[in-house]
Design a protein around this motif. Structure first.
Motif, PDB file in Angstrom:
ATOM      1  N   TYR A   9       0.835  -1.194   0.000  1.00 51.17           N
ATOM      2  CA  TYR A   9       0.000   0.000   0.000  1.00 51.17           C
ATOM      3  C   TYR A   9       0.874   1.250   0.000  1.00 51.17           C
ATOM      4  O   TYR A   9       2.078   1.188   0.190  1.00 51.17           O
ATOM      5  CB  TYR A   9      -0.937   0.006   1.209  1.00 51.17           C
ATOM      6  N   CYS A  16      -6.008   2.722  -0.734  1.00 50.59           N
ATOM      7  CA  CYS A  16      -5.207   2.082   0.317  1.00 50.59           C
ATOM      8  C   CYS A  16      -5.680   2.498   1.703  1.00 50.59           C
ATOM      9  O   CYS A  16      -5.683   1.693   2.633  1.00 50.59           O
ATOM     10  CB  CYS A  16      -3.734   2.439   0.156  1.00 50.59           C
ATOM     11  N   HIS A  20      -6.421  -0.658   4.025  1.00 47.78           N
ATOM     12  CA  HIS A  20      -5.517  -1.033   5.110  1.00 47.78           C
ATOM     13  C   HIS A  20      -6.263  -1.460   6.378  1.00 47.78           C
ATOM     14  O   HIS A  20      -5.961  -2.517   6.945  1.00 47.78           O
ATOM     15  CB  HIS A  20      -4.509   0.080   5.395  1.00 47.78           C
ATOM     16  N   ASP A  44       2.714  -6.538   5.809  1.00 49.75           N
ATOM     17  CA  ASP A  44       2.374  -5.452   4.905  1.00 49.75           C
ATOM     18  C   ASP A  44       3.600  -4.586   4.660  1.00 49.75           C
ATOM     19  O   ASP A  44       4.484  -4.473   5.503  1.00 49.75           O
ATOM     20  CB  ASP A  44       1.199  -4.620   5.432  1.00 49.75           C
ATOM     21  N   GLU A  46       4.759  -0.763   2.939  1.00 48.74           N
ATOM     22  CA  GLU A  46       4.327   0.561   2.506  1.00 48.74           C
ATOM     23  C   GLU A  46       5.324   1.083   1.477  1.00 48.74           C
ATOM     24  O   GLU A  46       6.534   0.910   1.631  1.00 48.74           O
ATOM     25  CB  GLU A  46       4.234   1.498   3.716  1.00 48.74           C
ATOM     26  N   PHE A  65      -1.451   0.050  -6.276  1.00 44.77           N
ATOM     27  CA  PHE A  65      -1.790  -0.041  -4.853  1.00 44.77           C
ATOM     28  C   PHE A  65      -3.295   0.104  -4.680  1.00 44.77           C
ATOM     29  O   PHE A  65      -3.908   0.883  -5.402  1.00 44.77           O
ATOM     30  CB  PHE A  65      -1.075   1.063  -4.066  1.00 44.77           C
ATOM     31  N   PRO A  66      -3.892  -0.585  -3.750  1.00 47.65           N
ATOM     32  CA  PRO A  66      -3.337  -1.666  -2.931  1.00 47.65           C
ATOM     33  C   PRO A  66      -3.284  -2.973  -3.721  1.00 47.65           C
ATOM     34  O   PRO A  66      -4.110  -3.224  -4.584  1.00 47.65           O
ATOM     35  CB  PRO A  66      -4.330  -1.780  -1.775  1.00 47.65           C
TER      36      PRO A  66
END
Length: 100
Positions: A9, A16, A20, A44, A46, A65-66
């Motif tokens: 993400y 995102c 999330h 996860d 970033e 993304f995501p």
């Protein structure tokens, strides 16, 4: 033997920001559990924080993304990863049910 789900993400991505917390709900429910004999782990990454891992020519060539990638280890061998996009809890669980 197990499956590892990885969410990719970006902080700037509106989708995102919705995905999330939904991913976190799925993680809270399934992390460390066994489903059909396979232990499930979650992680996860970033975009900025993990830029050394994400992008063209890097470990994870994520283009949008995501993105969720499911990595499966069976008898010590990693199978081809499965990649999908999902934003809601229900969609994520639905995709996981197809994979398991």
């Amino acid at each position: 033997e197990g499956k590892k789900l990885v969410l990719f993400y970006a902080d700037w991505c509106g989708y995102c920001k919705k995905a999330h917390p939904e991913y976190q709900k799925v993680k809270d429910e399934y992390h460390g559990k066994h489903i059909k004999g396979m232990k499930v782990h979650f992680n996860d990454y970033e975009e900025k924080r993990d830029e050394h891992l994400i992008g063209k020519g890097k470990k994870y060539e994520v283009t949008g993304f995501p993105t969720i990638i499911v990595r499966t280890i069976k008898k010590g061998i990693e199978l081809a990863p499965i990649q999908f996009n999902a934003i809601t809890y229900d969609t994520m669980v639905e995709e996981l049910e197809k994979i398991f």
